[in-house]
Design a protein around this motif. Structure first.
Motif, PDB file in Angstrom:
ATOM      1  N   TYR A 337     -12.244  -3.745  -7.473  1.00 59.01           N
ATOM      2  CA  TYR A 337     -11.218  -4.551  -8.122  1.00 59.01           C
ATOM      3  C   TYR A 337      -9.912  -4.579  -7.328  1.00 59.01           C
ATOM      4  CZ  TYR A 337     -14.336  -3.940 -12.133  1.00 59.01           C
ATOM      5  OH  TYR A 337     -15.427  -3.924 -12.967  1.00 59.01           O
ATOM      6  N   LEU A 338      -9.554  -3.479  -6.709  1.00 51.25           N
ATOM      7  CA  LEU A 338      -8.253  -3.383  -6.043  1.00 51.25           C
ATOM      8  C   LEU A 338      -8.368  -2.473  -4.834  1.00 51.25           C
ATOM      9  CD1 LEU A 338      -5.123  -3.689  -5.907  1.00 51.25           C
ATOM     10  CD2 LEU A 338      -4.976  -1.720  -7.433  1.00 51.25           C
ATOM     11  N   ARG A 339      -7.921  -2.979  -3.679  1.00 54.10           N
ATOM     12  CA  ARG A 339      -7.891  -2.181  -2.449  1.00 54.10           C
ATOM     13  C   ARG A 339      -6.538  -2.378  -1.779  1.00 54.10           C
ATOM     14  NH1 ARG A 339     -13.727  -2.881   0.537  1.00 54.10           N
ATOM     15  NH2 ARG A 339     -12.692  -1.537   2.055  1.00 54.10           N
ATOM     16  N   LEU A 340      -5.875  -1.284  -1.501  1.00 57.60           N
ATOM     17  CA  LEU A 340      -4.604  -1.319  -0.791  1.00 57.60           C
ATOM     18  C   LEU A 340      -4.861  -1.240   0.703  1.00 57.60           C
ATOM     19  CD1 LEU A 340      -2.582   1.186  -3.017  1.00 57.60           C
ATOM     20  CD2 LEU A 340      -2.472  -1.305  -3.083  1.00 57.60           C
ATOM     21  N   THR A 341      -4.005  -1.859   1.491  1.00 60.25           N
ATOM     22  CA  THR A 341      -4.179  -1.787   2.946  1.00 60.25           C
ATOM     23  C   THR A 341      -3.943  -0.379   3.472  1.00 60.25           C
ATOM     24  OG1 THR A 341      -1.890  -2.489   3.263  1.00 60.25           O
ATOM     25  CG2 THR A 341      -3.580  -4.210   3.298  1.00 60.25           C
ATOM     26  N   THR A 342      -3.160   0.412   2.777  1.00 60.05           N
ATOM     27  CA  THR A 342      -3.026   1.833   3.085  1.00 60.05           C
ATOM     28  C   THR A 342      -2.751   2.569   1.784  1.00 60.05           C
ATOM     29  OG1 THR A 342      -1.775   3.536   4.280  1.00 60.05           O
ATOM     30  CG2 THR A 342      -0.586   1.534   3.657  1.00 60.05           C
ATOM     31  N   PHE A 343      -3.399   3.702   1.618  1.00 61.23           N
ATOM     32  CA  PHE A 343      -3.185   4.504   0.424  1.00 61.23           C
ATOM     33  C   PHE A 343      -2.075   5.518   0.625  1.00 61.23           C
ATOM     34  CE2 PHE A 343      -7.196   2.607  -0.561  1.00 61.23           C
ATOM     35  CZ  PHE A 343      -7.181   2.498  -1.948  1.00 61.23           C
ATOM     36  N   LEU A 359       1.044  -4.940   4.823  1.00 63.84           N
ATOM     37  CA  LEU A 359       1.200  -3.945   3.769  1.00 63.84           C
ATOM     38  C   LEU A 359       1.031  -4.660   2.440  1.00 63.84           C
ATOM     39  CD1 LEU A 359       1.908  -1.036   2.968  1.00 63.84           C
ATOM     40  CD2 LEU A 359       4.319  -1.722   2.937  1.00 63.84           C
ATOM     41  N   GLY A 360      -0.044  -4.362   1.736  1.00 66.53           N
ATOM     42  CA  GLY A 360      -0.300  -5.078   0.501  1.00 66.53           C
ATOM     43  C   GLY A 360      -1.601  -4.653  -0.136  1.00 66.53           C
ATOM     44  N   ALA A 361      -2.223  -5.578  -0.852  1.00 66.26           N
ATOM     45  CA  ALA A 361      -3.429  -5.277  -1.615  1.00 66.26           C
ATOM     46  C   ALA A 361      -4.333  -6.499  -1.647  1.00 66.26           C
ATOM     47  CB  ALA A 361      -3.075  -4.851  -3.041  1.00 66.26           C
ATOM     48  N   VAL A 362      -5.624  -6.247  -1.875  1.00 65.93           N
ATOM     49  CA  VAL A 362      -6.617  -7.302  -2.101  1.00 65.93           C
ATOM     50  C   VAL A 362      -7.211  -7.062  -3.474  1.00 65.93           C
ATOM     51  CG1 VAL A 362      -8.725  -8.399  -1.285  1.00 65.93           C
ATOM     52  CG2 VAL A 362      -7.106  -7.445   0.360  1.00 65.93           C
ATOM     53  N   VAL A 363      -7.180  -8.081  -4.322  1.00 67.46           N
ATOM     54  CA  VAL A 363      -7.583  -7.951  -5.720  1.00 67.46           C
ATOM     55  C   VAL A 363      -8.730  -8.913  -6.008  1.00 67.46           C
ATOM     56  CG1 VAL A 363      -6.827  -8.212  -8.109  1.00 67.46           C
ATOM     57  CG2 VAL A 363      -5.250  -7.315  -6.397  1.00 67.46           C
ATOM     58  N   CYS A 364      -9.780  -8.380  -6.619  1.00 68.35           N
ATOM     59  CA  CYS A 364     -10.882  -9.213  -7.123  1.00 68.35           C
ATOM     60  C   CYS A 364     -11.042  -8.857  -8.601  1.00 68.35           C
ATOM     61  CB  CYS A 364     -12.165  -8.928  -6.343  1.00 68.35           C
ATOM     62  SG  CYS A 364     -13.538 -10.044  -6.746  1.00 68.35           S
ATOM     63  N   GLU A 807       0.527   9.372   8.456  1.00 67.35           N
ATOM     64  CA  GLU A 807      -0.229   9.394   7.207  1.00 67.35           C
ATOM     65  C   GLU A 807      -0.592   7.981   6.763  1.00 67.35           C
ATOM     66  OE1 GLU A 807      -1.490  11.753   5.209  1.00 67.35           O
ATOM     67  OE2 GLU A 807      -1.009  13.216   6.754  1.00 67.35           O
ATOM     68  N   MET A 808       0.301   7.037   6.970  1.00 63.22           N
ATOM     69  CA  MET A 808      -0.009   5.659   6.613  1.00 63.22           C
ATOM     70  C   MET A 808      -1.208   5.147   7.400  1.00 63.22           C
ATOM     71  SD  MET A 808       3.714   3.785   6.295  1.00 63.22           S
ATOM     72  CE  MET A 808       2.900   2.230   5.909  1.00 63.22           C
ATOM     73  N   TYR A 809      -1.222   5.431   8.695  1.00 66.91           N
ATOM     74  CA  TYR A 809      -2.326   4.966   9.521  1.00 66.91           C
ATOM     75  C   TYR A 809      -3.623   5.677   9.177  1.00 66.91           C
ATOM     76  CZ  TYR A 809       0.557   2.070  12.564  1.00 66.91           C
ATOM     77  OH  TYR A 809       1.371   1.079  13.057  1.00 66.91           O
ATOM     78  N   ARG A 810      -3.544   6.974   8.933  1.00 68.03           N
ATOM     79  CA  ARG A 810      -4.763   7.715   8.633  1.00 68.03           C
ATOM     80  C   ARG A 810      -5.349   7.328   7.280  1.00 68.03           C
ATOM     81  NH1 ARG A 810      -2.088  11.706  11.656  1.00 68.03           N
ATOM     82  NH2 ARG A 810      -0.896  12.461   9.866  1.00 68.03           N
ATOM     83  N   ASN A 811      -4.521   6.836   6.375  1.00 68.85           N
ATOM     84  CA  ASN A 811      -4.990   6.437   5.055  1.00 68.85           C
ATOM     85  C   ASN A 811      -5.205   4.930   4.946  1.00 68.85           C
ATOM     86  OD1 ASN A 811      -4.832   9.094   4.109  1.00 68.85           O
ATOM     87  ND2 ASN A 811      -2.654   8.873   3.628  1.00 68.85           N
ATOM     88  N   ALA A 812      -5.287   4.237   6.066  1.00 68.47           N
ATOM     89  CA  ALA A 812      -5.459   2.781   6.051  1.00 68.47           C
ATOM     90  C   ALA A 812      -6.873   2.400   5.629  1.00 68.47           C
ATOM     91  CB  ALA A 812      -5.141   2.200   7.426  1.00 68.47           C
ATOM     92  N   ASP A 813      -6.995   1.227   5.056  1.00 68.53           N
ATOM     93  CA  ASP A 813      -8.271   0.652   4.638  1.00 68.53           C
ATOM     94  C   ASP A 813      -8.535  -0.563   5.519  1.00 68.53           C
ATOM     95  OD1 ASP A 813     -10.373  -0.700   3.460  1.00 68.53           O
ATOM     96  OD2 ASP A 813      -9.689  -0.382   1.415  1.00 68.53           O
ATOM     97  N   THR A 814      -9.484  -0.432   6.433  1.00 69.08           N
ATOM     98  CA  THR A 814      -9.754  -1.508   7.394  1.00 69.08           C
ATOM     99  C   THR A 814     -10.124  -2.806   6.683  1.00 69.08           C
ATOM    100  OG1 THR A 814     -10.458   0.055   9.092  1.00 69.08           O
ATOM    101  CG2 THR A 814     -11.185  -2.218   9.335  1.00 69.08           C
ATOM    102  N   GLY A 815     -10.963  -2.731   5.653  1.00 72.96           N
ATOM    103  CA  GLY A 815     -11.384  -3.950   4.964  1.00 72.96           C
ATOM    104  C   GLY A 815     -10.222  -4.709   4.364  1.00 72.96           C
TER     105      GLY A 815
END
Length: 1068
Positions: A337-343, A359-364, A807-815
């Protein structure tokens, strides 16, 4: 995304380098802009022999001047494994000038006049193949001193490293001249089917991988002794290992050794000024021995430009979602439902400015949940929905209860709210409610609240489907009307009992050519009544109360209409299309209820308001500042109509059938601003596309749909979403209007910081919240279900606030990063040239990797090593695939304008998993699977998307989620082809359709394709059969889509990594 026209290639040929004279066989090409490694790395490099050449190839970095500039380049390895083909000896053949060679130099340039300086195009790095002289011989080449060159391995640094000073000035990415959109259309030449795929090392880059061109008058070179420096694809050289860099053992610190082969033409200033100088021969011999003793170790998760391309990371397991935060925040909504570009949410604006990635989110919001994980439904009944008095945040798992359970604190604005008596519960010793297990809204990240009447502007409307059908001459000739009888009518009938809210479902029809045809289908009639309106300037609706009928009550009349539709217009010779007036008429009919408008369009609108003209045929526009206007709606009528449709809760889905230009850029605007979708069927043929149309129409009618929806995202103090990307109408600064939304739609948004954050943030879909230690996002979606119930779906997620860029880079979400990258790049094509959009992707990637490198390179003496966060190891490959995708690639000759726009509309709505599969499709070998009596599904492994993965003895499936391409190798066992194709196994595969044969092997294949389709039913994959060597179909359907290869002047994967590395090093 439909069947493409195989006779029109979607790619351009790679310019061939011009001829050169072979240098002495003893020249040792240690020319490198990358590392020169070894215990005695002296920084010297040899000079290629001074031979004349017609034109030099494209250099990888900087110009090379003077007659000593060499044209040597290594050849790619054998692109296909074909045991029937003997390997050819290595030779340096003269390169032939290609039709697009742009940087020519005079023959035999004198020392007084150097050849002109050449910039480096994006897609044309040139590499030297390392050669070791025969044993006992000393290379007589002259050498020139150069500055010490850094080493180039990549890897992740230790997580304990501290930040280093940041260098903000990142270089602009180099632009590829081969991407110039103004070049004339290119018709590539292909070898005959009997041409071979030799495993030869040649210096001429073929126009397609695996298709080397003939090279007459090859100049043989003296055979070199066996060397550890084997030329790899893209000029990468692998060397045997002896030692590892100091940071390799650290967590995430994969730092492999540097490459030893790099592009020619990278001379230092001293080399250019003193062409005759060089180090003593003994020192060079010692350097060769040092290089021979080097070793390269393979560490999982590492990237090393010096290793063969097979060692580069690839997402062969598909989309891998980060799960560390699911364990840390178990009450977050599922990532579907929700994925942030970095956690790791940055705590300051300065940290955001150094992030460089979106920097943001993808919502389905309506993603399909697996069985057993359905979203719980909460009905507060008389209590009413619990919300914050000040910020209107819905109660969620991150609120806290105090004062013995009599008050609760909002996690967005921190306001203390009273707990009503009906909702009161005592707290236990830990401060938790004792009824927590019975309150899903306090334990689940995703819930649905049943909305009371005060949340309704009007009573819930019934599901309504209205069909607007083109019946002009072109529709009749293409078979669109014929397929209506065979497919659409049958589909509607079969879906009658499956339509959401079936007893309440309304339906209506309008057909049009140069006039508009309305149909009265009320239940009291035995057959429909047609009423024709020919006045296109003053549209009126006859019998407005009888044009929309209840499908269940008027079923027999509707079926009679569907059966008679093809015969009604089979003799129609009207070539005009009054689409604009017909659209207004449909709007007038639907405006009372709203609903979904399905448009079936086959020709360019030519009459009345909204008429369009042919665009895109002027080649001079491409590559100029006016190019983007071709991808915008020509007439403002369409955007204004979309706004009116949204206001009255009407969503539009466009089904475009044509082999000619229909201006998808304009028609797609209706879907873009109403939450709809574009289905494009280029070169429509009913016999080919009927299964795809049946599936996609059936899914459009039967999938669960949220009607009259609005969506809002709330965040905690200091965080705000600023831009939104997808198909919707932005009603206010943060409210998205969605007349209809379903499980196949995703939306992306970017956030910004308005002040320094001291606490963790929580995000809610339909709202966003903040808790004491996290930032939360709350996404709220208010909609009407198909059953007529008004609901509010709330998704909540929390993420920690961090003060460390690492930390931002290590917690990034590639998708999620790729999804936002894709949407931003496609939107950039609507205001800039394609070349600018591609460059923006590359520039942001380079800046991000450079910033990450600056965190560690200086303090820990990593020198020229390229490091990257493990979480983003696939990002460079996805960025390359995005640049090669249909909406962004090439120019005029690489994709039809309608095809490019349709692909852009589709990619703007795709959820993360589907988008990643489209960018990096599956390539699977299946012949061994079919031959086994009891095969296991786990035996099917994805292969790298490169031609070298193809074996001429094999059978392969290419699956991008929109089509299957089944590739038959030339040496495939005849019984396999006979079992799968029957009597057509030796026929032209372009005329063969795959169907189930009466044998076990065919049943296995059809079952496998069915399983692939069922894994994601949102689209239907048409099946294309391709035989090895069958041109141009093989190049169009498969070879041009192997994103890791160098096609049409674009980078291969290995070359792309090295080019990104060089740009990261500049001014670092």
């Amino acid at each position: 995304m439909g069947t493409e026209k195989p006779t029109r290639p979607s790619f351009s040929a790679r310019p061939a380098a011009t001829s050169f004279a072979a240098g002495p066989p003893t020249t040792t090409p240690f020319l490198s802009s990358g590392p020169v490694v070894g215990s005695q790395a002296s920084g010297y490099r040899p000079t290629p022999s001074s031979t004349s050449q017609a034109a030099t190839p494209f250099w990888s970095s900087g110009p090379v001047v003077g007659p000593e500039a060499s044209g040597f380049r290594p050849s790619p390895p054998a692109r296909f494994s074909d045991p029937s083909l003997p390997s050819m000896p290595s030779a340096n053949a003269p390169l032939t000038a290609g039709p697009f060679q742009r940087f020519t130099t005079p023959q035999n340039p004198s020392t007084a006049q150097a050849p002109p300086v050449r910039p480096l195009p994006v897609g044309q790095p040139v590499f030297s193949s390392p050669v070791q002289p025969p044993a006992g011989q000393v290379p007589p080449a002259s050498f020139r001193p150069q500055s010490q060159l850094p080493s180039v391995p990549m890897g992740s640094p230790p997580q304990s490293m501290n930040s280093a000073p940041v260098h903000a000035n990142a270089p602009q990415p180099l632009l590829d001249s081969s991407f110039s959109a103004s070049r004339p259309p290119f018709q590539p030449s292909f070898p005959p089917p009997e041409s071979t795929y030799p495993a030869a090392t040649a210096n001429l880059q073929p126009s397609f991988p695996g298709y080397p061109s003939k090279q007459p008058n090859a100049v043989p070179q003296a055979p070199a002794a066996q060397s550890t420096f084997l030329a790899q694809q893209g000029g990468y050289a692998a060397v045997p290992p002896t030692s590892y860099p100091p940071f390799r053992a650290q967590q995430g610190g994969y730092v492999p050794p540097p490459p030893v082969a790099a592009p020619l033409g990278l001379h230092s200033r001293e080399q250019m000024q003193h062409p005759g100088t060089g180090p003593p021969i003994g020192a060079i011999q010692g350097l060769i021995e040092d290089f021979s003793s080097l070793s390269v170790g393979s560490v999982p998760g590492s990237i090393d430009p010096g290793i063969e391309s097979k060692a580069l990371p690839r997402p062969l397991e598909g989309d891998v979602e980060p799960n560390s935060f699911a364990e840390m925040y178990p009450m977050n909504c599922p990532s579907r439902y929700l994925r942030l570009t970095t956690f790791g949410i940055p705590n300051s604006q300065s940290l955001v400015s150094r992030w460089h990635l979106p920097l943001g989110a993808v919502v389905c919001p309506l993603a399909v949940a697996p069985d057993g994980e359905e979203v719980p439904i909460v009905n507060f009944a008389a209590t009413g929905i619990i919300r914050c008095r000040r910020c209107r945040t819905y109660v969620n798992p991150y609120v806290t209860f105090t004062d013995g359970g009599r008050k609760w604190r909002c996690n967005i604005c921190s306001l203390l709210n009273d707990v009503s008596g009906d909702y009161f519960s005592h707290l236990d010793a830990t401060g938790r409610r004792i009824d927590l297990d019975q309150r899903p809204e306090l334990t689940k990240g995703s819930v649905e609240f049943v909305a009371p009447t005060e949340y309704m502007v009007r009573p819930p409307m019934p599901p309504l489907y209205f069909f607007l059908i083109d019946v002009s001459l072109s529709a009749v000739r293409s078979g669109m009307l014929e397929i209506w009888f065979k497919v659409v009518a049958q589909t509607i009938r079969s879906c009658l009992d499956e339509l959401p809210g079936a007893p309440r479902t309304q339906i209506g029809f309008i057909t049009f050519d140069s006039t508009i045809h309305f149909y009265n289908m009320k239940s009291s009639l035995t057959q429909p009544q047609m009423m024709v309106v020919s006045d296109l300037d003053d549209i009126f609706v006859p019998l407005p109360d009888d044009l929309l009928v209840n499908f269940s009550e008027s079923r027999s009349v509707v079926e009679t209409f569907l059966d008679s539709l093809p015969s009604m217009f089979q003799d129609n010779v009207n070539i005009e299309s009054a689409f604009g007036p017909a659209l207004k008429a449909a709007f007038m009919v639907m405006s009372q209820l709203g609903g979904k408008l399905l448009i079936f369009q086959n020709t360019l609108p030519s009459l009345g308001i909204g008429r369009l003209k042919l665009r895109g045929d002027d080649l001079r526009v491409y590559g100029t500042d006016k190019e983007y206007a071709l991808r915008l709606p020509e007439d403002p009528f369409y955007k204004q109509m979309a706004a009116d449709l949204t206001k009255y809760q009407i969503a539009v889905n466009v089904y475009a059938f044509s082999d000619k230009y229909t201006d998808i850029a304009s028609l797609g605007t209706l879907a873009k601003y109403t939450g709809g979708q574009v289905y494009h069927y280029p070169s429509f043929l009913s016999i080919i596309h009927k299964d795809r149309l049946r599936h996609e129409l059936s899914r459009d009618l039967t999938r669960e749909t949220a009607w009259e929806a609005v969506m809002r995202i709330r965040c905690g103090k200091g965080v705000r979403f600023t831009s939104y990307h997808g198909n919707f109408m932005l009603r206010s600064t943060d409210l998205l209007a969605l007349p209809a939304v379903d499980c196949d739609k995703a939306f992306a948004m970017q956030l910004c910081l308005e002040e320094t954050l001291l606490t963790t943030q929580t995000f809610n879909v339909i709202g966003v919240k903040k808790i004491a230690s996290d930032e939360s996002v709350l996404i709220n979606q208010r909609y009407t279900s198909s059953s007529g119930e008004r609901r509010i779906r709330v998704h909540t997620a929390a993420a920690p606030v961090v003060a460390d860029l690492g930390e931002m880079y290590r917690n990034a979400d590639t998708g999620a990063v790729v999804s936002l990258f894709c949407r931003l790049a496609i939107e950039k094509t609507l205001s800039h040239k394609l070349e600018d959009a591609r460059s923006s992707v590359q520039l942001r990637l380079v800046k991000a990797l450079k910033e990450y490198r600056n965190l560690y390179a200086v303090q820990h003496r990593l020198g020229g090593r390229m490091i990257y966060p493990e979480s983003l190891k696939f990002l460079p490959l996805y960025a390359l695939a995005l640049i090669k995708s249909t909406p962004l690639r090439g120019g005029y000759a690489d994709a039809q304008l309608d095809e490019r726009c349709a692909a852009g509309y589709t990619m703007m709505t795709l959820p993360v998993k589907r988008l990643l599969k489209l960018l990096y499709p599956s390539l699977i070998r299946i012949d061994e699977y079919l031959l086994k009596p009891t095969p296991l599904a786990d035996e099917l492994k994805r292969l790298p998307l490169a031609a070298e993965s193809l074996d001429s003895r094999g059978l392969y499936i290419y699956d991008d989620g929109f089509r299957f391409v089944i590739w038959f190798g030339r040496m495939l066992l005849p019984e396999i082809a006979r079992n799968l194709l029957g009597q057509d196994f030796a026929a032209d595969l372009s005329k063969v359709s795959l169907s189930e044969q009466d044998n076990e092997m065919s049943r296995k294949l059809m079952g496998l394709l069915k399983r692939f389709r069922e894994s994601d039913p949102s689209y239907y994959q048409l099946c294309h059969l391709v035989k090895q060597g069958e041109q141009p179909r093989e190049g169009f359907f498969l070879l041009a889509n192997l994103v890791e290869d160098q096609i049409g002047g674009t980078n291969g994967y290995a070359d792309w990594i090295l080019q990104i590395h060089r740009q990261v090093q500049q001014n670092a």
